[in-house]
Design a protein around this motif. Structure first.
Motif, short mmCIF file in Angstrom:
data_model
loop_
_atom_site.label_atom_id
_atom_site.label_comp_id
_atom_site.label_asym_id
_atom_site.label_seq_id
_atom_site.Cartn_x
_atom_site.Cartn_y
_atom_site.Cartn_z
N LYS A 7 0.78 -1.27 -0.08
CA LYS A 7 -0.10 -0.03 0.00
C LYS A 7 0.90 1.11 0.08
O LYS A 7 1.89 1.17 0.80
CB LYS A 7 -0.85 0.06 1.24
CG LYS A 7 -1.98 -1.13 1.22
CD LYS A 7 -3.03 -0.71 0.19
CE LYS A 7 -4.15 -1.78 0.10
NZ LYS A 7 -5.35 -1.33 -0.84
N ILE A 8 0.30 2.13 -0.88
CA ILE A 8 1.04 3.43 -0.87
C ILE A 8 0.35 4.59 -0.26
O ILE A 8 -0.81 4.73 -0.52
CB ILE A 8 1.21 3.86 -2.35
CG1 ILE A 8 2.08 2.64 -3.02
CG2 ILE A 8 2.27 5.17 -2.44
CD1 ILE A 8 2.08 2.80 -4.47
N GLY A 9 1.03 5.12 0.93
CA GLY A 9 0.25 6.24 1.47
C GLY A 9 0.84 7.82 1.01
O GLY A 9 2.05 7.79 0.87
N ASN A 32 -4.62 0.92 -4.61
CA ASN A 32 -3.41 0.57 -3.66
C ASN A 32 -2.83 1.63 -3.02
O ASN A 32 -2.01 1.82 -2.47
CB ASN A 32 -2.10 0.15 -4.56
CG ASN A 32 -2.54 -1.24 -5.21
OD1 ASN A 32 -3.06 -2.19 -4.48
ND2 ASN A 32 -2.50 -1.42 -6.63
N VAL A 61 -3.02 6.99 7.77
CA VAL A 61 -2.32 6.77 6.39
C VAL A 61 -1.22 6.11 6.43
O VAL A 61 -0.87 4.86 6.04
CB VAL A 61 -2.19 8.06 5.61
CG1 VAL A 61 -1.24 7.70 4.53
CG2 VAL A 61 -3.62 8.59 4.98
N LYS A 64 -1.49 2.19 7.78
CA LYS A 64 -2.03 1.37 6.76
C LYS A 64 -1.29 1.19 5.62
O LYS A 64 -1.61 0.56 4.47
CB LYS A 64 -3.54 1.91 6.37
CG LYS A 64 -4.56 1.54 7.57
CD LYS A 64 -5.97 2.01 6.97
CE LYS A 64 -6.89 1.82 8.32
NZ LYS A 64 -8.18 1.88 7.97
N SER A 65 -0.15 1.96 5.52
CA SER A 65 0.77 1.88 4.33
C SER A 65 1.99 1.54 4.38
O SER A 65 2.66 1.12 5.60
CB SER A 65 1.00 3.30 3.77
OG SER A 65 -0.45 4.15 3.45
N VAL A 68 5.17 5.39 2.52
CA VAL A 68 4.74 6.64 2.90
C VAL A 68 5.33 7.84 2.34
O VAL A 68 6.60 8.13 2.47
CB VAL A 68 4.56 6.85 4.38
CG1 VAL A 68 4.02 8.19 4.78
CG2 VAL A 68 4.06 6.00 5.03
N LYS A 92 8.55 0.10 7.35
CA LYS A 92 7.82 0.87 6.26
C LYS A 92 9.07 1.64 5.44
O LYS A 92 10.18 1.77 5.98
CB LYS A 92 7.26 2.00 7.21
CG LYS A 92 5.80 1.25 7.64
CD LYS A 92 5.10 2.37 8.32
CE LYS A 92 3.59 1.80 9.06
NZ LYS A 92 3.04 0.74 8.31
#
Length: 271
Positions: A7-9, A32, A61, A64-65, A68, A92
Motif C-alpha cells: 500500500k502507498i500512502g 493501492n 495513512v 495502513k501503508s 509513505v 515501512k
C-alpha cells in the motif's frame, strides 16, 4: 514491476504529490493508494478522481501503508513528522519530496536512524508524465527499496538515482528549470506576436519548438553544440539570432539564475 499487495500512502494531495499519485494510479491502480490532506474535502475529491481512498488522519495513512510519501511543504514537515513518528516502524519506507530537507534532518525529527528513507525531487512536468525526478536513498535503503520507488516514479517521467549532495543542484536545475523554460516560451511568443503572429499560435510554435528540440537532443546522440551548429547555416538567420543572444548575456543569465536558486535551496536546507 508488481506492487505485490503493498500500500502507498501520500500525506498531501497538492500539485506535486497529486501529480505523482495520479501517475502511479494510472499505471498500478488507485486501489493501492491512500491519501490525506489538511483539507479533507480536497483529499476526498482527489481520491475519487484517481480511484484511491481518502483518510482523514495522517497517522492512519501511515499505519495502513508500506510506502509513505511526504508531499508537504518544507515548513510544515516538522509538525507532520512529529504527528506520525510514533506510527513509523522500520518495516515501512519513507519517501520525502520536501525541497531542501536533508535525510539526516528527517532522521533527527523522527528520532530514528534505521527507518529506510528516500529523498525525491520531481518537477512540474510530472503532471503530464514528463518529469525529471532525482532520487537519493539513505544507507538503510536496500536495492529492493530503491528499485521499488524508482519503478513507481517512472510512471511520472524519467528517474535517476543521485547522491544527496547533488540535490541542491537538482533543485536549481530541474526543479526550478520549468519556470525558466516557460519564460523562454513566453519570450519567443512575444517576439512572434511582435511580428504579427496571433498570440495562441505564437505560444504553440514556441512551446513545440522547445519540446521538439529537447526530444531531438535526448534521442539523437549528438552534443548540444553539434545540434546548435546544425541549425546555424553560414551567414544565415539563426547565427544572427545566436549572436544577439550572446550579446545579451543569455548563457550567463541562465547560469546566474541556477546559481541563485541553488543558494536558496542550500539556505532552506539549513532552516
Amino acid at each position: 514491476m508488481e506492487l505485490n499487495g503493498k500500500k502507498i500512502g501520500c500525506i498531501g494531495s497538492g500539485m506535486m504529490g497529486g501529480a505523482l499519485m495520479q501517475a502511479i494510479a494510472k499505471k498500478f491502480g488507485g486501489e493501492n493508494i491512500l491519501v490525506t490532506d489538511v483539507d479533507f474535502s480536497k483529499a476526498e475529491t482527489f481520491a475519487k478522481k484517481i480511484g484511491a481512498t481518502a483518510l482523514s488522519s495522517n497517522t492512519e495513512v501511515v499505519e495502513k501503508s508500506d510506502i509513505v510519501f511526504l508531499a508537504v511543504k518544507p515548513q510544515f514537515l516538522p509538525a507532520v513528522l512529529n504527528e506520525i513518528k510514533a506510527s513509523l516502524s522500520e518495516e515501512k519506507l519513507l519517501v520525502s519530496i520536501a525541497a531542501g530537507v536533508k535525510l539526516e534532518t528527517i532522521s533527527t525529527m523522527i528520532a530514528s536512524y534505521y527507518l529506510p528513507k528516500i529523498r525525491v525531487m520531481p518537477n512540474l512536468p510530472a503532471t503530464v508524465g514528463e518529469a525529471m525526478i532525482a532520487l537519493s536513498p539513505d544507507t538503510n535503503c536496500s536495492e529492493e527499496n530503491v528499485s521499488l520507488v524508482k519503478g513507481l516514479l517512472e510512471s511520472a517521467g524519467k528517474v535517476e538515482v543521485v547522491p544527496e549532495k547533488l540535490m541542491d543542484t537538482v533543485t536549481a536545475v530541474s526543479g526550478s528549470g520549468p519556470a525558466y523554460a516557460f519564460m523562454f516560451i513566453e519570450a519567443l511568443a512575444d517576439a512572434a506576436v511582435r511580428f504579427g503572429m496571433p498570440r495562441a499560435q505564437a505560444y504553440t510554435y514556441a512551446a513545440q519548438t522547445l519540446k521538439g528540440s529537447a526530444a531531438l537532443f535526448l534521442e539523437d546522440g549528438r552534443s548540444v553544440s553539434e545540434l546548435k551548429d546544425a541549425v546555424c547555416s553560414p551567414a544565415g538567420t539563426t547565427i544572427e539570432g545566436v549572436v544577439a543572444l550572446e550579446r545579451g548575456g543569455f548563457r550567463n543569465s541562465v547560469i546566474e539564475a541556477v546559481t541563485a536558486a541553488y543558494k536558496r535551496s542550500v539556505e532552506l536546507g539549513k532552516k
